[in-house]
Design a protein around this motif. Structure first.
Motif, PDB file in Angstrom:
ATOM      1  N   ARG A 122       1.040  -1.195  -0.159  1.00  0.00           N
ATOM      2  CA  ARG A 122       0.038   0.045   0.007  1.00  0.00           C
ATOM      3  C   ARG A 122       0.924   1.178   0.118  1.00  0.00           C
ATOM      4  N   GLN A 131      -8.849   4.791  -1.765  1.00  0.00           N
ATOM      5  CA  GLN A 131      -7.982   3.532  -0.849  1.00  0.00           C
ATOM      6  C   GLN A 131      -7.197   2.954  -1.489  1.00  0.00           C
ATOM      7  N   ALA A 132      -5.800   2.861  -0.510  1.00  0.00           N
ATOM      8  CA  ALA A 132      -4.825   2.272  -1.245  1.00  0.00           C
ATOM      9  C   ALA A 132      -5.015   0.838  -1.405  1.00  0.00           C
ATOM     10  N   ARG A 134      -3.880  -3.301  -2.354  1.00  0.00           N
ATOM     11  CA  ARG A 134      -2.743  -4.165  -2.099  1.00  0.00           C
ATOM     12  C   ARG A 134      -2.046  -4.274  -3.522  1.00  0.00           C
ATOM     13  N   ASN A 183     -16.769  -9.781  14.819  1.00  0.00           N
ATOM     14  CA  ASN A 183     -15.997  -8.495  14.523  1.00  0.00           C
ATOM     15  C   ASN A 183     -15.565  -8.218  13.152  1.00  0.00           C
ATOM     16  N   CYS A 184     -15.464  -9.363  12.075  1.00  0.00           N
ATOM     17  CA  CYS A 184     -14.899  -8.904  10.792  1.00  0.00           C
ATOM     18  C   CYS A 184     -15.959  -9.337   9.675  1.00  0.00           C
ATOM     19  N   CYS A 187     -17.849  -6.762   7.412  1.00  0.00           N
ATOM     20  CA  CYS A 187     -17.242  -6.005   6.279  1.00  0.00           C
ATOM     21  C   CYS A 187     -16.380  -6.775   5.318  1.00  0.00           C
ATOM     22  N   HIS A 188     -15.672  -7.993   5.760  1.00  0.00           N
ATOM     23  CA  HIS A 188     -15.019  -8.859   4.848  1.00  0.00           C
ATOM     24  C   HIS A 188     -15.670 -10.134   4.549  1.00  0.00           C
ATOM     25  N   PHE A 202     -13.738  -0.146  -0.193  1.00  0.00           N
ATOM     26  CA  PHE A 202     -14.084  -1.473   0.116  1.00  0.00           C
ATOM     27  C   PHE A 202     -13.102  -2.145   1.272  1.00  0.00           C
ATOM     28  N   PRO A 204     -11.265  -5.348   1.364  1.00  0.00           N
ATOM     29  CA  PRO A 204     -10.471  -6.351   0.802  1.00  0.00           C
ATOM     30  C   PRO A 204     -10.937  -7.935   0.961  1.00  0.00           C
ATOM     31  N   GLU A 223      -6.966   2.847   7.131  1.00  0.00           N
ATOM     32  CA  GLU A 223      -8.083   3.626   6.441  1.00  0.00           C
ATOM     33  C   GLU A 223      -9.410   3.404   7.220  1.00  0.00           C
ATOM     34  N   MET A 225     -11.010   0.574   8.196  1.00  0.00           N
ATOM     35  CA  MET A 225     -11.230  -0.388   9.315  1.00  0.00           C
ATOM     36  C   MET A 225     -11.073   0.017  10.545  1.00  0.00           C
TER      37      MET A 225
HETATM   38  C1  HEC Z   1     -15.802  -1.554   9.024  1.00  0.00           C
HETATM   39  C2  HEC Z   1     -15.396  -2.536   8.067  1.00  0.00           C
HETATM   40  C3  HEC Z   1     -14.213  -3.441   8.736  1.00  0.00           C
HETATM   41  C4  HEC Z   1     -14.067  -4.326   9.743  1.00  0.00           C
HETATM   42  C5  HEC Z   1     -15.274  -4.506  10.926  1.00  0.00           C
HETATM   43  C6  HEC Z   1     -12.916  -5.030   9.429  1.00  0.00           C
HETATM   44  N1  HEC Z   1     -12.196  -4.573   8.330  1.00  0.00           N
HETATM   45 FE1  HEC Z   1     -10.500  -5.315   7.952  1.00  0.00          FE
HETATM   46  N2  HEC Z   1     -10.412  -3.894   6.556  1.00  0.00           N
HETATM   47  C7  HEC Z   1     -11.386  -2.792   6.308  1.00  0.00           C
HETATM   48  C8  HEC Z   1     -10.818  -2.088   5.246  1.00  0.00           C
HETATM   49  C9  HEC Z   1     -11.732  -0.962   4.410  1.00  0.00           C
HETATM   50  C10 HEC Z   1      -9.798  -2.497   4.779  1.00  0.00           C
HETATM   51  C11 HEC Z   1      -8.740  -1.684   3.689  1.00  0.00           C
HETATM   52  C12 HEC Z   1      -7.816  -0.997   4.346  1.00  0.00           C
HETATM   53  C13 HEC Z   1      -6.793  -0.298   3.392  1.00  0.00           C
HETATM   54  O1  HEC Z   1      -6.769  -0.562   2.427  1.00  0.00           O
HETATM   55  O2  HEC Z   1      -6.184   0.652   3.801  1.00  0.00           O
HETATM   56  C14 HEC Z   1      -9.451  -3.707   5.639  1.00  0.00           C
HETATM   57  C15 HEC Z   1      -8.159  -4.514   5.400  1.00  0.00           C
HETATM   58  C16 HEC Z   1      -8.010  -5.687   6.221  1.00  0.00           C
HETATM   59  C17 HEC Z   1      -6.659  -6.426   5.732  1.00  0.00           C
HETATM   60  C18 HEC Z   1      -5.691  -6.156   4.880  1.00  0.00           C
HETATM   61  C19 HEC Z   1      -6.072  -6.964   3.543  1.00  0.00           C
HETATM   62  C20 HEC Z   1      -4.852  -7.333   2.678  1.00  0.00           C
HETATM   63  O3  HEC Z   1      -4.562  -8.289   2.210  1.00  0.00           O
HETATM   64  O4  HEC Z   1      -4.255  -6.417   2.664  1.00  0.00           O
HETATM   65  C21 HEC Z   1      -6.991  -7.472   6.612  1.00  0.00           C
HETATM   66  C22 HEC Z   1      -5.994  -8.742   7.200  1.00  0.00           C
HETATM   67  C23 HEC Z   1      -8.024  -7.140   7.566  1.00  0.00           C
HETATM   68  N3  HEC Z   1      -8.642  -6.129   7.098  1.00  0.00           N
HETATM   69  C24 HEC Z   1      -8.490  -8.022   8.719  1.00  0.00           C
HETATM   70  C25 HEC Z   1      -9.509  -7.627   9.604  1.00  0.00           C
HETATM   71  C26 HEC Z   1      -9.886  -8.412  10.670  1.00  0.00           C
HETATM   72  C27 HEC Z   1      -9.289  -9.487  11.289  1.00  0.00           C
HETATM   73  C28 HEC Z   1     -11.112  -7.872  11.206  1.00  0.00           C
HETATM   74  C29 HEC Z   1     -11.927  -8.364  12.438  1.00  0.00           C
HETATM   75  C30 HEC Z   1     -11.081  -8.343  13.494  1.00  0.00           C
HETATM   76  C31 HEC Z   1     -11.367  -6.863  10.437  1.00  0.00           C
HETATM   77  N4  HEC Z   1     -10.531  -6.699   9.286  1.00  0.00           N
HETATM   78  C32 HEC Z   1     -12.498  -6.071  10.416  1.00  0.00           C
HETATM   79  C33 HEC Z   1     -12.691  -2.991   6.844  1.00  0.00           C
HETATM   80  C34 HEC Z   1     -12.840  -3.699   7.834  1.00  0.00           C
END
Ligand code: HEC
Ligand code: HEC
Length: 292
Positions: A122, A131-132, A134, A183-184, A187-188, A202, A204, A223, A225
């Motif tokens: 990023r 958004q940056a 990957r 928790n995750c 979004c994911h 988004f 990812p 970002e 997250m």
């Molecule tokens: C509100 C929505 C949201 C939630 C809830 C969330 N994420 Fe994310 N996540 C994002 C966003 C948006 C990004 C991209 C950020 C960026 O590109 O800077 C991201 C990026 C990531 C990435 C990087 C992926 C990559 O391949 O580069 C990981 C790993 C990740 N999240 C894990 C988690 C985990 C584990 C949880 C739960 C504990 C979680 N996220 C909860 C929105 C969320």
């Protein structure tokens, strides 16, 4: 000790035998003086010994870990990191990482944020975007560690987790799955396939994230997250979540096609179209037979 006592008693008995008691008592007086001096000396050397011991113990407890060579190589990493930083990052984040109009301050974001941002490609940011993305990383892991050491030296922050296979194998997968769903997944997605958010942002897909990157994302909240701090998800639970994400990446889709792992909505749609379609076909076929 025993020999000197023995010779003492031998001396006194021989003195008694020669019948010169005054000389004996005078001799004894001298002896007792020198004995108490010896005792004093002995007790002061015991005090000294204890003092040295205590200093040694305190030193091992309080001294910074690692030896001089470790400290030297750590300093070297910070120095190299500062150099890399001034060449590749300072234009946006400021000469001393204080931030600029092009990028936020990096003081206190920690090695975890640097490792996450640079190892996922990023950073360095190529062009301003919602958004940056990957990308392939521009720096080697050694260089990333140096950049991380430099930023960590400025204001601390979350450290790189450095998870091993053993850590992940020992983790509680069921607990990790539960934490992921609560928790995750919103979004994911439940299978980690990712999904669009609002305003061109988004969540990812998690199919490429390494276990370290999963924990780093949680601790630093890139970002939009949110940050999941250790008060919310403990270090042990964070490892469990990372192990669960690895499990999602490893497991082939159960029950045939994953339909892009988009979750219940497309799955339901497919069920309705194919399932209802088939039922309708059967109804029409029965109706057609009855007319005959
Ligand atoms: C509100 C929505 C949201 C939630 C809830 C969330 N994420 Fe994310 N996540 C994002 C966003 C948006 C990004 C991209 C950020 C960026 O590109 O800077 C991201 C990026 C990531 C990435 C990087 C992926 C990559 O391949 O580069 C990981 C790993 C990740 N999240 C894990 C988690 C985990 C584990 C949880 C739960 C504990 C979680 N996220 C909860 C929105 C969320
Ligand atoms: C073209 C400008 C630009 C360059 C060059 C750049 N960055 Fe960034 N950086 C940004 C912006 C903008 C953000 C905030 C938005 C985002 O996270 O995508 C950011 C965010 C970050 C973050 C996340 C901060 C946080 O609060 O978690 C880190 C860490 C980071 N950059 C490190 C670096 C490093 C290390 C380099 C050099 C290898 C670098 N950046 C180069 C613009 C830049």
């Amino acid at each position: 000790m025993t020999t000197s006592k023995a010779s003492e008693s031998a001396a006194s008995s021989s003195a008694g035998a020669t019948g010169r008691p005054r000389l004996v008592s005078a001799r004894f007086g001298r002896r007792s003086r020198s004995a108490s001096a010896r005792r004093r000396r002995r007790s002061s050397s015991i005090v000294l010994l204890f003092g040295l011991l205590a200093t040694g113990v305190l030193w091992t407890v309080l001294a910074p870990g690692g030896n001089a060579a470790d400290t030297a190589s750590a300093n070297e990493a910070v120095r190299q990191g500062k150099l890399l930083y001034s060449q590749g990052c300072a234009t946006c984040h400021g000469l001393n990482a204080q931030g600029s109009t092009e990028g936020p301050s990096l003081i206190g974001v920690g090695a975890a944020a640097v490792d996450f941002q640079v190892s996922t490609g990023r950073m360095p940011l190529a062009a301003p975007a919602a958004q940056a993305d990957r990308k392939d990383p521009l720096y080697s892991q050694t260089q990333i560690d140096q950049l991380a050491a430099y930023i960590q030296s400025l204001g601390g922050g979350p450290e790189k987790p450095n998870l091993t296979d053993e850590d992940l194998n020992d983790a509680d997968l069921a607990e990790g799955g539960e934490l992921f769903l609560t928790n995750c997944a919103q979004c994911h997605q439940a299978a980690g396939a990712g999904a669009p958010l609002t305003y061109g942002k988004f969540a990812p897909s998690l199919s490429q994230a390494t276990p370290d990157q999963v924990v780093e994302a949680m601790r630093t909240g890139p970002e939009s997250m949110p940050v999941f701090g250790s008060g919310q998800i403990t270090d042990e639970e964070a490892v469990a979540v990372a192990a669960y994400v690895r499990h999602l990446q490893d497991s082939p889709a159960p029950g045939g096609s994953s339909l892009g792992k988009y979750g219940p909505v497309p799955e339901g749609l497919v069920a309705i179209v194919i399932g209802l379609g088939a039922l309708l076909g059967v109804c029409l076929w029965i109706g057609a037979r009855q007319k005959l």
